[in-house]
Enzyme design. Structure first.
Site, mmCIF file in Angstrom:
data_model
loop_
_atom_site.group_PDB
_atom_site.id
_atom_site.type_symbol
_atom_site.label_atom_id
_atom_site.label_comp_id
_atom_site.label_asym_id
_atom_site.label_seq_id
_atom_site.Cartn_x
_atom_site.Cartn_y
_atom_site.Cartn_z
ATOM 1 N N ARG A 135 -11.959 2.379 -12.782
ATOM 2 C CA ARG A 135 -12.479 1.787 -11.543
ATOM 3 C C ARG A 135 -14.025 1.692 -11.497
ATOM 4 O O ARG A 135 -14.826 1.061 -11.337
ATOM 5 C CB ARG A 135 -11.862 2.298 -10.340
ATOM 6 C CG ARG A 135 -12.504 1.606 -9.060
ATOM 7 C CD ARG A 135 -11.630 0.300 -8.603
ATOM 8 N NE ARG A 135 -11.855 0.209 -6.946
ATOM 9 C CZ ARG A 135 -12.909 -0.266 -6.482
ATOM 10 N NH1 ARG A 135 -13.955 -0.284 -7.186
ATOM 11 N NH2 ARG A 135 -12.968 -0.374 -5.227
ATOM 12 N N ASP A 147 -3.430 -8.045 -6.026
ATOM 13 C CA ASP A 147 -3.476 -8.038 -4.450
ATOM 14 C C ASP A 147 -2.814 -9.220 -3.800
ATOM 15 O O ASP A 147 -2.897 -10.055 -4.504
ATOM 16 C CB ASP A 147 -4.988 -7.862 -3.868
ATOM 17 C CG ASP A 147 -4.857 -7.313 -2.783
ATOM 18 O OD1 ASP A 147 -5.105 -6.106 -2.393
ATOM 19 O OD2 ASP A 147 -4.804 -7.798 -1.500
HETATM 20 O O1 CP3 Z 1 0.294 -0.161 -6.879
HETATM 21 C C1 CP3 Z 1 0.726 -0.987 -6.073
HETATM 22 O O2 CP3 Z 1 1.484 -1.286 -5.339
HETATM 23 C C2 CP3 Z 1 0.042 -2.481 -6.786
HETATM 24 C C3 CP3 Z 1 -1.182 -2.958 -6.202
HETATM 25 C C4 CP3 Z 1 -1.232 -3.339 -4.812
HETATM 26 C C5 CP3 Z 1 -2.532 -3.467 -4.012
HETATM 27 N N1 CP3 Z 1 -2.625 -3.945 -3.213
HETATM 28 C C6 CP3 Z 1 -3.705 -2.966 -4.915
HETATM 29 C C7 CP3 Z 1 -4.873 -2.473 -3.909
HETATM 30 C C8 CP3 Z 1 -0.399 -4.301 -3.947
HETATM 31 C C9 CP3 Z 1 1.104 -4.207 -4.101
HETATM 32 C C10 CP3 Z 1 -1.118 -4.610 -2.836
HETATM 33 C C11 CP3 Z 1 -0.599 -5.233 -1.768
HETATM 34 C C12 CP3 Z 1 -1.182 -5.501 -0.393
HETATM 35 N N2 CP3 Z 1 -2.672 -5.762 -0.412
HETATM 36 C C13 CP3 Z 1 -0.912 -5.636 0.654
HETATM 37 C C14 CP3 Z 1 0.651 -5.216 1.241
HETATM 38 C C15 CP3 Z 1 0.958 -3.976 0.940
HETATM 39 C C16 CP3 Z 1 0.320 -2.965 2.345
HETATM 40 O O3 CP3 Z 1 -0.397 -2.264 1.942
HETATM 41 O O4 CP3 Z 1 0.973 -3.136 3.554
HETATM 42 C C17 CP3 Z 1 -1.987 -5.530 1.592
HETATM 43 C C18 CP3 Z 1 -1.962 -5.723 3.297
HETATM 44 C C19 CP3 Z 1 -3.157 -6.018 0.863
HETATM 45 C C20 CP3 Z 1 -4.608 -6.260 1.268
HETATM 46 C C21 CP3 Z 1 -5.218 -5.021 1.042
HETATM 47 N N3 CP3 Z 1 -5.705 -4.797 -0.117
HETATM 48 C C22 CP3 Z 1 -6.112 -4.244 2.077
HETATM 49 C C23 CP3 Z 1 -5.964 -4.233 3.576
HETATM 50 C C24 CP3 Z 1 -6.880 -3.430 1.309
HETATM 51 C C25 CP3 Z 1 -7.943 -2.475 1.730
HETATM 52 C C26 CP3 Z 1 -7.231 -1.015 2.292
HETATM 53 C C27 CP3 Z 1 -7.113 0.006 1.222
HETATM 54 O O5 CP3 Z 1 -5.755 0.406 1.063
HETATM 55 O O6 CP3 Z 1 -8.116 0.168 0.676
HETATM 56 C C28 CP3 Z 1 -6.612 -3.688 0.001
HETATM 57 C C29 CP3 Z 1 -7.427 -3.042 -1.009
HETATM 58 C C30 CP3 Z 1 -6.441 -2.661 -2.231
HETATM 59 N N4 CP3 Z 1 -5.430 -3.368 -2.797
HETATM 60 C C31 CP3 Z 1 -6.816 -1.391 -3.018
HETATM 61 C C32 CP3 Z 1 -5.626 -1.388 -4.161
HETATM 62 C C33 CP3 Z 1 -5.445 -0.425 -5.088
HETATM 63 C C34 CP3 Z 1 -7.815 -0.341 -2.983
HETATM 64 C C35 CP3 Z 1 -9.057 -0.629 -3.546
HETATM 65 C C36 CP3 Z 1 -9.635 0.353 -4.340
HETATM 66 O O7 CP3 Z 1 -9.236 0.855 -5.157
HETATM 67 O O8 CP3 Z 1 -11.184 0.211 -4.316
#
Ligand code: CP3
Length: 353
Positions: free
Chosen positions: A39, A76
């Site tokens: 990252r 995502d």
């Molecule tokens: O390993 C896995 O599960 C695969 C990757 C994955 C991500 N997002 C990567 C991610 C998956 C399956 C998701 C799905 C996702 N994204 C959902 C459904 C699952 C859930 O958590 O309810 C939702 C609501 C999102 C939208 C989303 N993406 C939010 C609200 C956020 C910010 C909050 C947070 O956890 O940081 C993200 C960012 C995100 N998606 C990250 C990752 C690894 C973090 C970003 C980073 O690495 O800086």
């Protein structure tokens, strides 16, 4: 290519397995120092998601490091609204943000129904990852459920109440259905393309299911989920999981749609869920991710209790939501190993020993 480990697919189809399979939501992410390293090399989260080589690299990490029984493609749920014409930004420490949101019929008319090639970077990441996995474990594809995508497209960001999105349902139900219909068509194209690119199984994340009333869930969520399952299965009979977070009230109705697996969160009692859903579906979940802050002794005890409550068949072990980023990697590994080493013994109540 033949899979060397297909436990998760067999469990989803209701076939017997030698042990309970396990994977974790958000298994690729900040709990792994190896992820944080990749990252740092990148400009940001979106760049990582949009670069197939990097998405592939971080998708493989938890398979190698944690020993989970499936990979989930690193992406995502918000790539879909973007492909429909509503771009998002991932703001560090805050989460997703949409500059434009959907308010009127004209806004909906302007949206594009996403086609497979609008998300070519995800499909490329899936093909690359399938090749790199070389049959080691299955690859899970995913999308947001229509209601959850609708919630982001109307609200524009995360929210405790999603009151903007819910106001839309109460004040403009016809428009809401028009938007949900467009999201559903886009999701069908997207998931079929993921399956064609190599996804062995797909999951629909309905992360904000729990803010709706049972009646709203019946009207604005379930028919669209059912349509997606039906249409994807017309192309290929892949197992489909629906995870409707906090929607304890929807469990019985979810049992009636053509999915294979239903995800449970930790607020849902396991025995009650089994009784409500019946033997026709596999259940996935449902450990509280906060358990992984505890000592190994506590993790061990609670994990055995969970495994015994679900029983040896039709269970895919997982958390009840994604891993929290401040969880220690060693605790995550301990949880996975505990599940993989566990053997059911008839008439023994392990959890109390
Ligand atoms: O390993 C896995 O599960 C695969 C990757 C994955 C991500 N997002 C990567 C991610 C998956 C399956 C998701 C799905 C996702 N994204 C959902 C459904 C699952 C859930 O958590 O309810 C939702 C609501 C999102 C939208 C989303 N993406 C939010 C609200 C956020 C910010 C909050 C947070 O956890 O940081 C993200 C960012 C995100 N998606 C990250 C990752 C690894 C973090 C970003 C980073 O690495 O800086």
């Amino acid at each position: 290519m033949k899979l060397q480990n297909d436990l998760i697919l067999r469990a989803a189809r209701g076939e017997k397995t030698e042990r309970t399979p396990v994977w974790l939501m958000r298994q690729a992410g900040r709990v792994l120092p190896e992820y944080r390293k990749v990252r740092e090399k990148m400009g940001g989260f979106k760049e990582l998601v949009e670069t197939p080589e990097f998405a592939c690299e971080v998708t493989l990490q938890p398979v190698d490091i944690l020993g989970v029984d499936a990979a989930i493609i690193f992406s995502d749920i918000l790539v879909l609204p973007e492909a429909m014409g509503l771009p998002y930004q991932m703001i560090e420490a805050k989460g997703p943000w949409f500059e434009k949101t959907i308010k009127t019929q004209a806004d909906i008319d302007k949206l594009h129904i996403a086609q497979a090639d609008d998300l070519q970077y995800v499909l490329d990441a899936i093909s690359l990852t399938k090749e790199a996995l070389a049959g080691k474990v299955p690859l899970i594809g995913f999308a947001g459920a229509p209601w959850t995508i609708f919630a982001y497209m109307t609200e524009g960001s995360g929210s405790k109440t999603f009151s903007v999105a819910k106001r839309f349902l109460y004040t403009q139900p016809k428009l809401a259905h028009a938007l949900l219909g467009k999201i559903t068509q886009s999701t069908i194209h997207y998931l079929i393309a993921q399956v064609k690119a190599g996804a062995d199984m797909v999951q629909l994340f309905d992360s904000w299911a729990g803010v709706l009333s049972p009646a709203q869930y019946k009207e604005f969520a379930l028919p669209y989920l059912a349509e997606i399952c039906r249409e994807v299965k017309k192309t290929k009979e892949v197992p489909i999981t629906v995870f409707a977070k906090d929607a304890f009230f929807a469990r019985k109705d979810l049992a009636a749609i053509p999915c294979d697996t239903i995800g449970l969160d930790w607020t849902m009692d396991i025995a009650e869920s089994k009784a409500l859903i019946g033997p026709g579906k596999t259940l996935q979940g449902n450990m509280d991710p906060c358990l992984l802050y505890a000592d190994e002794e506590v993790i061990y005890r609670e994990t055995l209790q969970m495994l015994n409550a679900f029983g040896p068949h039709r269970h895919i072990a997982n958390l009840g939501h994604g891993l929290y980023p401040d969880t220690e990697k060693s605790k995550v590994k301990f949880f996975v190993d505990t599940i993989k080493e566990f053997k059911f013994q008839s008439n023994t109540v392990h959890a109390q020993s």
